[in-house]
Design an enzyme around this catalytic site. Structure first.
Site, mmCIF file in Angstrom:
data_model
loop_
_atom_site.group_PDB
_atom_site.id
_atom_site.type_symbol
_atom_site.label_atom_id
_atom_site.label_comp_id
_atom_site.label_asym_id
_atom_site.label_seq_id
_atom_site.Cartn_x
_atom_site.Cartn_y
_atom_site.Cartn_z
ATOM 1 C CD GLN A 5 -3.317 0.488 1.878
ATOM 2 O OE1 GLN A 5 -3.477 -0.675 2.183
ATOM 3 N NE2 GLN A 5 -4.169 1.423 2.234
ATOM 4 C CB SER A 36 1.866 -4.944 3.693
ATOM 5 O OG SER A 36 0.675 -4.890 4.448
ATOM 6 C CG LEU A 37 -1.199 -4.798 -0.644
ATOM 7 C CD1 LEU A 37 -1.436 -5.273 -2.076
ATOM 8 C CD2 LEU A 37 -1.892 -3.470 -0.429
ATOM 9 N NE ARG A 81 -3.634 -8.107 4.579
ATOM 10 C CZ ARG A 81 -2.833 -7.075 4.417
ATOM 11 N NH1 ARG A 81 -3.167 -6.097 3.567
ATOM 12 N NH2 ARG A 81 -1.694 -6.984 5.075
ATOM 13 C CG HIS A 90 1.400 -4.267 9.194
ATOM 14 N ND1 HIS A 90 1.230 -5.604 8.934
ATOM 15 C CD2 HIS A 90 1.262 -3.633 8.001
ATOM 16 C CE1 HIS A 90 1.006 -5.786 7.640
ATOM 17 N NE2 HIS A 90 1.008 -4.592 7.051
ATOM 18 C CD GLN A 104 0.861 -9.584 5.708
ATOM 19 O OE1 GLN A 104 -0.318 -9.241 5.637
ATOM 20 N NE2 GLN A 104 1.613 -9.828 4.643
#
Length: 312
Positions: A9, A94-95, A119, A203, A252
């Site tokens: 992101q 991340s994603l 998500r 996170h 995560q």
């Protein structure tokens, strides 16, 4: 050895993927499948905006993935460069870990888009707007960032979210704690702290409700076997077992993105070349982590054509 990387992101922008879609049926097929999976014209939003809608977590996450996978599919179908033949492992920020898993067959494109939509919604709704935020610490190593976060917490959540490279760490938590951290940066020898324009504190442990929702979703849609190892964010190590990866994807959501350590682990395992698909964010991080690493960013058709010639 070569690793293919998938951005996270913050790499979204209006116009993303438009050139690829105009030039390649392979890209158009990806964007069409994602639109159908999500029952929305995400590809139109990616091409035309508005930017504030594209930046929303629920849209940005599947959009960034779609752009990266479209880039990969063009490379594979139009230029004949197959991931399994030219890569030894994959990783995503991340994603981007979901995009990496899609690329190596752990999830279908449709399932990946739906999981990222969920998500995004889950992460957005986990914390009431205004109660949490994030900040980037520039000129900070992980030890400095940890000491600062501990000092600023004062009974609230203030945790390291992303260990990006030797000069950039992101912290996440309650808004007041993050604001205190930014004020205190100089006391900890950190060059600068900036509050990020994000919609939620990603996170960190405040994301536990989102982690619970993803645990349910990933029980229903679990990763299948994948063709190349994936370096997972929270372990900074190669993963080959789908069930292990499923557990790491849940972790995560609240866990630290250990990107710096992941790159160092790939380098230690013999990776010399890093190829970022659909972005120009991870490549510079890799260069700051290890100046001897070879870095390539593939965004445009010209980028893909040049890379294909190099691989020929």
């Amino acid at each position: 050895m070569r690793a293919f990387l998938f951005p996270g992101q913050g790499s979204q922008k209006v116009g993303m993927g438009a050139e690829l879609a105009d030039a390649s049926e392979a890209a158009r097929d990806v964007f069409g499948e994602v639109d159908e999976a999500l029952l929305q014209k995400l590809s139109t939003m990616m091409r035309e905006g508005p930017e504030d809608q594209l930046t929303l977590t629920t849209n940005a996450q599947p959009a960034i993935m779609a752009n990266a996978i479209a880039t990969l599919r063009v490379l594979e179908r139009d230029f004949g460069i197959k991931l399994e033949a030219h890569g030894h492992c994959v990783a995503g920020h991340s994603l981007g870990e979901y995009a990496a898993l899609c690329a190596v067959g752990a999830f279908s494109l449709t399932d990946t888009a739906r999981l990222l939509k969920l998500r995004g919604r889950a992460m957005q709704s986990a914390v009431p707007v205004g109660e949490g935020t994030m900040a980037v610490l520039l000129g900070a190593d992980i030890e400095q960032a940890k000491a600062l976060a501990d000092a600023a917490a004062q009974g609230e959540i203030c945790e390291i979210a992303n260990d990006n490279d030797p000069t950039q760490v992101v912290i996440s938590g309650h808004t007041a704690a993050i604001e205190r951290a930014v004020v205190l940066v100089k006391e900890f020898g950190i060059k600068r702290g900036m509050i990020l324009n994000v919609s939620a504190p990603f996170h960190c442990s405040l994301m536990q409700p989102a982690a619970d929702r993803m645990a349910e979703a990933l029980t229903i849609t679990s990763p299948a076997a994948f063709t190349l190892p994936v370096y997972a964010n929270v372990s900074a190590a190669a993963v080959t077992d789908p069930e292990h990866e499923r557990a790491l994807l849940v972790e995560q959501v609240t866990g630290r993105v250990r990107w710096r350590e992941s790159v160092l682990a790939m380098r230690a395992d013999g990776v010399e070349s890093f190829v970022e698909l659909g972005g120009k964010v991870l490549g510079p991080m890799v260069s700051r982590i290890d100046k001897d690493a070879q870095v390539t960013n593939l965004v445009t058709m010209a980028d893909l054509e040049a890379f294909a010639k190099e691989m020929a």
